[in-house]
Design an enzyme around this catalytic site. Structure first.
Site, PDB file in Angstrom:
ATOM      1  N   ASP A 114      -4.362   1.368 -11.249  1.00  0.00           N
ATOM      2  CA  ASP A 114      -5.404   0.586 -10.548  1.00  0.00           C
ATOM      3  C   ASP A 114      -6.558   1.305 -10.158  1.00  0.00           C
ATOM      4  O   ASP A 114      -6.386   2.429 -10.034  1.00  0.00           O
ATOM      5  CB  ASP A 114      -4.768   0.019  -9.305  1.00  0.00           C
ATOM      6  CG  ASP A 114      -5.512  -0.910  -8.549  1.00  0.00           C
ATOM      7  OD1 ASP A 114      -6.005  -1.805  -9.055  1.00  0.00           O
ATOM      8  OD2 ASP A 114      -5.572  -0.704  -7.325  1.00  0.00           O
TER       9      ASP A 114
HETATM   10  P1  ADP Z   1      -9.195  -3.496  -7.708  1.00  0.00           P
HETATM   11  O1  ADP Z   1      -8.536  -4.205  -9.080  1.00  0.00           O
HETATM   12  O2  ADP Z   1     -10.131  -2.712  -8.088  1.00  0.00           O
HETATM   13  O3  ADP Z   1      -8.038  -2.948  -6.990  1.00  0.00           O
HETATM   14  P2  ADP Z   1      -9.293  -6.008  -6.443  1.00  0.00           P
HETATM   15  O4  ADP Z   1      -8.405  -6.885  -7.244  1.00  0.00           O
HETATM   16  O5  ADP Z   1      -8.734  -5.941  -5.025  1.00  0.00           O
HETATM   17  O6  ADP Z   1      -9.728  -4.733  -6.878  1.00  0.00           O
HETATM   18  O7  ADP Z   1     -10.521  -6.857  -6.163  1.00  0.00           O
HETATM   19  C1  ADP Z   1     -11.276  -7.128  -7.466  1.00  0.00           C
HETATM   20  C2  ADP Z   1     -12.651  -7.629  -7.118  1.00  0.00           C
HETATM   21  O8  ADP Z   1     -12.638  -8.874  -6.482  1.00  0.00           O
HETATM   22  C3  ADP Z   1     -13.560  -6.573  -6.378  1.00  0.00           C
HETATM   23  O9  ADP Z   1     -14.066  -5.624  -6.901  1.00  0.00           O
HETATM   24  C4  ADP Z   1     -14.494  -7.590  -5.416  1.00  0.00           C
HETATM   25  O10 ADP Z   1     -15.573  -7.311  -6.260  1.00  0.00           O
HETATM   26  C5  ADP Z   1     -13.819  -8.742  -5.149  1.00  0.00           C
HETATM   27  N1  ADP Z   1     -13.162  -8.749  -4.087  1.00  0.00           N
HETATM   28  C6  ADP Z   1     -11.726  -8.833  -3.737  1.00  0.00           C
HETATM   29  N2  ADP Z   1     -11.709  -9.013  -2.502  1.00  0.00           N
HETATM   30  C7  ADP Z   1     -12.777  -8.973  -1.951  1.00  0.00           C
HETATM   31  C8  ADP Z   1     -13.283  -9.027  -0.797  1.00  0.00           C
HETATM   32  N3  ADP Z   1     -12.448  -9.153   0.423  1.00  0.00           N
HETATM   33  N4  ADP Z   1     -14.644  -9.358  -0.313  1.00  0.00           N
HETATM   34  C9  ADP Z   1     -15.425  -9.139  -1.371  1.00  0.00           C
HETATM   35  N5  ADP Z   1     -15.226  -9.115  -2.636  1.00  0.00           N
HETATM   36  C10 ADP Z   1     -13.871  -9.026  -3.001  1.00  0.00           C
HETATM   37 MG    MG Z   2      -6.547  -2.602  -5.599  1.00  0.00          MG
END
Ligand code: ADP
Ligand code: MG
Length: 731
Positions: free
Chosen positions: A420
């Site tokens: 991740d």
């Molecule tokens: P990763 O796969 O990098 O761990 P997430 O799956 O948590 O990231 O989130 C993917 C994308 O969704 C983030 O890069 C962001 O653009 C958006 N995102 C997720 N949660 C939030 C939030 N609470 N506020 C703003 N953007 C969010």
């Molecule tokens: Mg994550």
């Protein structure tokens, strides 16, 4: 609490006489029907413990105990250590084996003094010949046999009655056979050595268990509680959450808690394996078992003694042994075929040469008896759980919590690892570095809107936005009807109007994207930053660019993993592709899958599993659960203090430290090769004695001594894994 039927943990029993995997099979067979099925039973051979799982049908304690005594063993309610056991229970076996040894020696003196031929008998010369053993010596030998075999006989009797020959029965047969052909000395020696091998084995297994316990149980028993200006020493187990206690410089912390006053550095190595002490200020979390540095701290307990992170780790390591590793299962299967096969062979060796070739009966009976001794798989069977337990304990000590024997071997075989991005390859500590308001908004208004939408979120992006609002002194009221969109963003109402915040992908999904906005979003993420958009139903209010630093050890760790032969490293993320590419480039990862929702990550992991077989997924536990579950090995980072993360993982890295991954792979390989060495050695010894027996040059006592020696050596070899934690601390 003792022996009571606990809703969660089931009915725990100490089984006297349970010290080999063979007995586990016996108990399963006999107790299984009483509690419904074998599946409701769990065993911990190292501690002689049997657990009737909560899933079991109600079998009464008495019924279960009666069933256990039918097998020649004895069950009693489990008590945690520290309780007094009667002298005979603790030392009975040792005493009777010692008596057996003395009687054997006395018998030998009488025998040798009166008949002179005993030396020849001991050397195995003329095995099978009937010696004139004087009556007095016979009596002494007989009592030596009885005392040496005292704890074996009930089990042998059970095996005979249930028509399932096991080691104990074989030994009883061998001894009887030796006596029948007049080899009194030999018979007594075998009985004594067999008893001795049991005593030594339980001693070495006990040593393994104690080593594991002392490695893990580090928290002090008392704490200094502050009441007003007075301090008093109180048992840690009596302290309730909320109580404030004092930790002096250099002291080990007794309970999990939150620092109230003071500042210090704490050595968290016992929990997280981190070599560098971690700075602690008011508000920070501290863990039981860790060592305070040079500052005094006052800490408010957050958990009871039985519920600290350390206590949970110890419990999980104990439970982990029950989930046996593939090697253990292989050995068990092997032993199930091995013993009967050798047994059948022994019968053939006894019958065929005399019947077919007219060879002397006693000669071949003796050789057959030696084969019976070799049929004992105990050295083989005990070595693997000892190695696994030592390996689990050493890993836990290095901040790597492996949640099952089954997962001890998996890292050794990995062919691919998926990471991740946020919080795993990167620090997961975002900072808002760009604020791009669109027409009609200014920066503060945009930040206020974003903060309102993130007010209730635990996402690292949310925390960064809230921190940014606070540092700029921007006030806001939390939005209503807040809704988190996993992997995308969040929605809510501000002053009655619907607003949203989220990723580039989410913006596209909403169909609110324009060419201009797209260009500006790409510009932010091209620089390796995470771009987030804020808007309402009609238009987009503005964009935020957030930076998250790559972990300093990331790139070196990837090289190391590749050096260990794990060539397929992939990054999975919900973030935009340009951002993802930039981070992957810096980390040295070539496969990137971006803009994934949690379920897409799971599918991506599944693809890797289909392609490479053994694939680990490394995440931070925040919305990674589906991907972790579809991998062959789910690894969670930074798990200390997060029960949920520990829950979802197969392996939990207590610290936020990627270098633990190559360590884990190496540790797992070391464990696997120790297990293999042990199996090869135990089987090799048997093969050698086997050949000697067929050639007619092996004596019974030599066979037993070889078996005993093999047991001790493989146990000792397994315990060497306990030292694994030293190498872990090396930078
Ligand atoms: P990763 O796969 O990098 O761990 P997430 O799956 O948590 O990231 O989130 C993917 C994308 O969704 C983030 O890069 C962001 O653009 C958006 N995102 C997720 N949660 C939030 C939030 N609470 N506020 C703003 N953007 C969010
Ligand atoms: Mg994550």
């Amino acid at each position: 609490m003792s022996g009571s039927r606990d809703r969660e943990r089931g009915l725990e029993l100490k089984v006297h006489g349970l010290d080999c995997a063979e007995e586990v099979a016996v108990l399963r067979r006999e107790i299984g029907p009483v509690v419904g099925s074998e599946e409701h039973l769990a065993f911990d051979v190292l501690r002689g413990k049997m657990t009737v799982l909560p899933t079991a049908r109600e079998g009464s304690l008495d019924e279960i105990r009666r069933a256990v005594s039918r097998t020649g063993m004895r069950a009693e309610p489990w008590r945690e250590s520290g309780t007094e056991q009667a002298f005979w229970q603790r030392r009975g076996r040792t005493v009777s084996v010692a008596a057996s040894g003395l009687l054997l020696a006395a018998g030998f003196v009488v025998h040798a003094g009166l008949a002179g031929g005993a030396l020849a008998a001991l050397a195995g010369e003329g095995a099978g010949a009937v010696h004139a053993v004087p009556l007095a010596a016979r009596l002494l030998y007989l009592v030596a046999i009885l005392t040496g075999g005292w704890f074996v006989l009930p089990k042998a009797w059970y095996a005979a009655r249930s028509l399932r020959p096991d080691m104990n029965l074989l030994m009883a047969v061998a001894v009887t056979g030796a006596v029948a052909i007049g080899e009194w000395l030999e018979g007594a020696t075998v009985a004594f050595l067999f008893g001795l091998s049991h005593v030594l084995e339980s001693w070495s297994v006990g040593r393994a268990r104690r080593a594991v316990e002392s490695l893990l149980d580090l928290s002090p028993d008392t704490v200094r509680v502050r009441e007003g200006s007075a301090e008093s020493e109180v048992a840690a187990s009596a302290v309730r959450p909320g109580t404030v206690f004092v930790v002096r410089p250099g002291e080990r912390i007794a309970l999990d808690g939150e620092v109230v006053t003071g500042a210090s550095h704490v050595d968290q190595a016992p929990i997280t394996g981190e070599s560098v002490p971690v700075s602690k200020r008011p508000g920070d979390e501290v863990f039981a078992g860790t060592v305070n540095g040079s500052g005094a701290l006052e800490v408010r307990a957050t958990h009871e003694a039985g519920d600290t992170t350390l206590a949970r780790i110890i419990r999980l390591v104990e439970e982990a042994q029950a989930r046996s590793s593939p090697a253990e299962r292989w050995v068990d299967r092997f032993a199930r075929h091995y013993t009967p096969a050798v047994l059948a062979f022994a019968v053939a060796v006894f019958l065929l040469p005399p019947l077919v070739a007219g060879a002397p009966w006693s000669d071949w009976l003796y050789r057959a008896l030696v084969l019976l001794v070799i049929a004992c798989p105990c050295a083989l069977v005990i070595s693997t759980p000892v190695s696994v337990v030592a390996s689990l304990a050493a890993a836990a000590r290095s901040g790597v919590l492996i949640k099952g024997g089954a997962f001890v071997e998996a890292p050794a075989r990995l062919r691919a690892i998926a990471f991740d991005k946020t919080g795993t390859l990167t620090e997961g500590r975002f900072a808002v570095v760009e604020v791009v308001p669109f027409d009609g908004h200014d920066e503060d208004a945009l930040i206020a809107r974003a903060a309102a939408l993130e007010a209730r979120s635990e996402h690292p992006i949310a925390r960064a936005i809230l921190a940014h609002a606070e540092s700029r002194g921007v006030g806001f009221t939390p939005a209503e009807d807040l809704q988190a969109l996993e992997g995308r963003g969040a929605t809510g109402r501000v002053e009655g109007k619907a607003y949203w915040i989220g990723s580039h992908r989410y913006l596209e999904e909403r169909g609110q994207e324009t060419a201009e906005i797209h260009r500006r979003l790409e510009a932010i993420s091209g620089a390796g930053r995470t771009a987030v958009a804020v808007g309402d139903d009609q238009h987009v209010c503005g964009l935020l660019g957030l930076a998250d630093a790559l972990r300093p050890e990331a790139s070196a760790t990837m090289d190391e993993l590749r050096g260990l032969g794990i060539r397929h490293l992939a990054m999975l993320t919900g973030d935009n592709l340009p951002t993802a590419r930039e981070v992957a480039r810096a980390a040295g990862i070539d496969v990137v899958r971006a803009e994934l929702l949690p379920q897409d990550k799971a599918a991506a992991v599944q693809e890797l599993v289909d392609r490479y077989g053994a694939v680990a997924m490394v995440g931070d536990g925040i919305n990674d659960a589906p991907a972790l579950a579809s991998s062959s090995l789910g690894i969670v980072m930074g798990a200390a203090g997060s029960d949920a993360a520990i829950e979802t993982a197969d392996v939990a890295l207590m610290a936020d430290d990627l270098t633990r991954l190559p360590w884990l792979v190496r540790h797992s390989r070391r464990t696997l090769s120790t297990i293999r060495q042990n199996i090869a050695f135990a089987l090799g010894v048997k093969a050698a004695v086997f050949a000697l027996a067929l050639a007619g040059v092996a004596t019974l006592w030599l066979a037993i001594a070889a078996d005993m020696g093999a047991s001790l050596l493989v146990t000792g070899n397994g315990l060497r894994l306990l030292r694994g934690h030293r190498t872990a601390r090396e930078p």
